[in-house]
Design a protein around this motif. Structure first.
Motif, short mmCIF file in Angstrom:
data_model
loop_
_atom_site.label_atom_id
_atom_site.label_comp_id
_atom_site.label_asym_id
_atom_site.label_seq_id
_atom_site.Cartn_x
_atom_site.Cartn_y
_atom_site.Cartn_z
N ARG A 46 48.04 40.17 34.61
CA ARG A 46 48.05 41.44 35.34
C ARG A 46 48.51 42.60 34.46
NH1 ARG A 46 47.70 41.09 41.00
NH2 ARG A 46 45.84 39.81 41.28
N LEU A 47 49.33 42.30 33.47
CA LEU A 47 49.81 43.35 32.56
C LEU A 47 48.80 43.69 31.47
CD1 LEU A 47 53.53 42.20 32.10
CD2 LEU A 47 52.72 44.16 33.44
N ALA A 48 47.87 42.78 31.22
CA ALA A 48 46.90 42.96 30.13
C ALA A 48 45.67 43.69 30.65
CB ALA A 48 46.51 41.60 29.55
N ASP A 49 45.48 44.92 30.21
CA ASP A 49 44.34 45.73 30.65
C ASP A 49 43.20 45.56 29.66
OD1 ASP A 49 42.70 47.52 31.90
OD2 ASP A 49 43.74 49.31 31.15
N ALA A 50 42.51 44.43 29.78
CA ALA A 50 41.40 44.12 28.87
C ALA A 50 40.42 43.20 29.59
CB ALA A 50 41.91 43.47 27.59
N HIS A 51 39.24 43.03 29.01
CA HIS A 51 38.23 42.15 29.58
C HIS A 51 38.77 40.72 29.61
CE1 HIS A 51 34.44 39.91 30.01
NE2 HIS A 51 33.89 41.06 30.40
N PRO A 52 38.47 39.95 30.68
CA PRO A 52 38.98 38.58 30.77
C PRO A 52 38.66 37.71 29.55
CG PRO A 52 38.03 39.24 32.86
CD PRO A 52 37.74 40.35 31.90
N PHE A 53 37.47 37.91 28.94
CA PHE A 53 37.13 37.12 27.76
C PHE A 53 38.04 37.48 26.59
CE2 PHE A 53 32.35 36.66 29.07
CZ PHE A 53 32.76 35.96 30.20
N VAL A 54 38.38 38.77 26.48
CA VAL A 54 39.27 39.21 25.40
C VAL A 54 40.68 38.66 25.62
CG1 VAL A 54 40.32 41.24 24.31
CG2 VAL A 54 37.91 41.29 24.97
N VAL A 55 41.16 38.71 26.86
CA VAL A 55 42.48 38.18 27.17
C VAL A 55 42.53 36.69 26.85
CG1 VAL A 55 44.17 37.77 29.01
CG2 VAL A 55 42.89 39.92 28.95
N ILE A 102 38.46 31.47 30.95
CA ILE A 102 37.46 32.48 31.28
C ILE A 102 37.35 32.67 32.79
CG2 ILE A 102 34.96 32.92 31.34
CD1 ILE A 102 34.80 31.77 28.53
N THR A 103 37.26 31.56 33.51
CA THR A 103 37.07 31.66 34.97
C THR A 103 38.36 32.04 35.69
OG1 THR A 103 37.38 29.25 35.04
CG2 THR A 103 35.12 30.08 35.04
N TRP A 104 39.49 31.43 35.29
CA TRP A 104 40.74 31.71 36.01
C TRP A 104 41.21 33.15 35.76
CZ3 TRP A 104 45.72 32.24 33.53
CH2 TRP A 104 46.74 32.52 34.46
N ILE A 105 41.19 33.60 34.51
CA ILE A 105 41.64 34.97 34.21
C ILE A 105 40.73 35.98 34.90
CG2 ILE A 105 41.87 36.68 32.36
CD1 ILE A 105 42.97 34.46 30.59
N ALA A 106 39.43 35.70 34.93
CA ALA A 106 38.51 36.60 35.64
C ALA A 106 38.82 36.64 37.13
CB ALA A 106 37.07 36.17 35.40
N SER A 107 39.25 35.51 37.69
CA SER A 107 39.53 35.46 39.13
C SER A 107 40.66 36.40 39.53
CB SER A 107 39.87 34.03 39.55
OG SER A 107 41.20 33.67 39.18
N LEU A 108 41.62 36.60 38.63
CA LEU A 108 42.77 37.44 38.94
C LEU A 108 42.41 38.91 39.05
CD1 LEU A 108 45.43 35.66 36.73
CD2 LEU A 108 45.56 35.95 39.21
N GLY A 109 41.22 39.26 38.58
CA GLY A 109 40.76 40.64 38.74
C GLY A 109 40.11 40.88 40.08
N HIS A 110 39.93 39.81 40.89
CA HIS A 110 39.23 39.95 42.16
C HIS A 110 40.02 39.46 43.36
CE1 HIS A 110 35.44 40.92 40.09
NE2 HIS A 110 35.77 39.96 39.23
N THR A 111 40.99 38.58 43.14
CA THR A 111 41.75 38.03 44.25
C THR A 111 43.23 38.05 43.93
OG1 THR A 111 41.83 36.17 45.82
CG2 THR A 111 41.69 35.62 43.48
N SER A 112 44.06 37.68 44.88
CA SER A 112 45.50 37.75 44.69
C SER A 112 46.00 36.64 43.77
CB SER A 112 46.21 37.64 46.05
OG SER A 112 46.03 36.33 46.59
N ILE A 113 47.20 36.84 43.23
CA ILE A 113 47.84 35.82 42.40
C ILE A 113 48.02 34.55 43.22
CG2 ILE A 113 50.02 35.18 41.27
CD1 ILE A 113 50.26 38.04 40.31
#
Length: 310
Positions: A46-55, A102-113
């Motif tokens: 949540r603190l990392a403001d970058a594309h999920p693939f980059v994170v 890739i999938t889990w980090i991307a999920s955090l951009g769309h749903t709750s922790i």
């Protein structure tokens, strides 16, 4: 721990029931430390403001930069002498790890922790199903009950997410895919660790392989990796050092002693801890649907682990 792992057992590896009491206590302590470290992963995301693939690439890449040089210096002979099955099992675990992030980090951009961490911990159910599929045995009553409860819990959470629009449902789906990939990661890691590879050699191959795949993806897509905020870089490094090197390496150390389903059960505390951390750090309330659906999923995970152990 179980007396055997049907799809991954060997005749030379001691079962978890043969682990001395002191070793078992040490393993549980390591798992608890790993749990605390991994549970902070969603906070760092949540603190990392970058594309999920980059994170994902920075997380595993940071870990690889730490463990690969150590393995080259300290485990060079072991790495050179590895047989093909152990090598490919280690690299296969890395591929599943890359897909998991890739999938889990991307999920955090769309749903709750809370939703993401509950759904991504479904891996004991997937392990139980995979065991039944690979051994071609009819699913037991425990497996059937496990899948039924888990699906019911997912349906409750999805119903709650529907109120947040299609984006929330996409996030939930990505978290489920992340859990499937995590199951593959644990199972391949267990196979490699049972064959006698040391922890350092294994994580060097696993994290290194995942880092190569993720960075190749980032570069192929031309995603920005420079000019990101200071907080973003520190969050990604924190994920690599704390959540990956400390957290995941703790799990991987225990894979030589315990079945992946047992370790997955130990991870049941992650959704609770991560949800509490999200509430503390970001004031992110836990959705009512998640509170209602999580117990069903947890019960399903528990039954799935019991089925896999038996």
């Amino acid at each position: 721990g179980p007396q055997q792992t049907p799809i991954m057992s060997t005749t030379t590896t001691p079962t978890s029931t043969s682990v001395p009491r002191a070793s078992g206590a040490t393993a549980v302590a390591v798992l608890m430390m790993a749990l605390a470290a991994v549970s902070h992963g969603s906070i760092f995301v949540r603190l990392a403001d970058a594309h999920p693939f980059v994170v994902s690439a920075f997380r595993v890449g940071t870990a690889a930069l730490i463990v690969v040089p150590l393995a080259v210096v300290l485990r060079r002979k072991e790495l050179a002498a590895l047989n093909a099955r152990t090598l490919w099992a280690s690299l296969g675990a890395g591929a599943f790890l890359a897909l998991h992030f890739i999938t889990w980090i991307a999920s955090l951009g769309h749903t709750s922790i809370a939703n993401s961490t509950v759904l991504v911990t479904l891996n004991p159910v997937w392990i139980a199903i995979a065991t039944a599929a690979f051994t071609r045995r009819r699913p037991s009553g425990l497996v059937t009950a496990s899948v039924g409860l888990s699906v019911a819990g997912c349906a409750v959470i999805a119903w709650g997410s529907a109120g947040g629009g299609a984006g929330s449902l996409v996030g939930d789906g990505l978290a489920v895919l992340g859990g499937i990939a995590a199951a593959g990661y644990l199972m391949m890691g267990r196979l490699a660790r049972q064959r006698g590879i040391s922890l350092l050699a294994y994580v060097a191959l696993c994290y290194g392989g995942a880092a190569v795949l993720l960075w190749a993806l980032v570069l192929a897509l031309g995603l920005p990796v420079v000019g990101l905020g200071t907080v973003t870089y520190w969050a990604m490094i924190g994920m690599g050092v704390i959540s990956q090197v400390i957290g995941h390496s703790g799990y991987n150390w225990a894979l030589k002693l315990f079945n992946p389903a047992f370790i997955a059960v130990c991870l049941l505390g992650e959704p609770i801890l991560a949800s509490c951390l999200g509430l503390i750090y970001f004031g992110e309330a836990i959705p009512l649907a998640t509170i209602a659906g999580a117990p069903l999923i947890m019960a399903g995970i528990y039954l799935g682990a019991r089925a896999e152990r038996s």
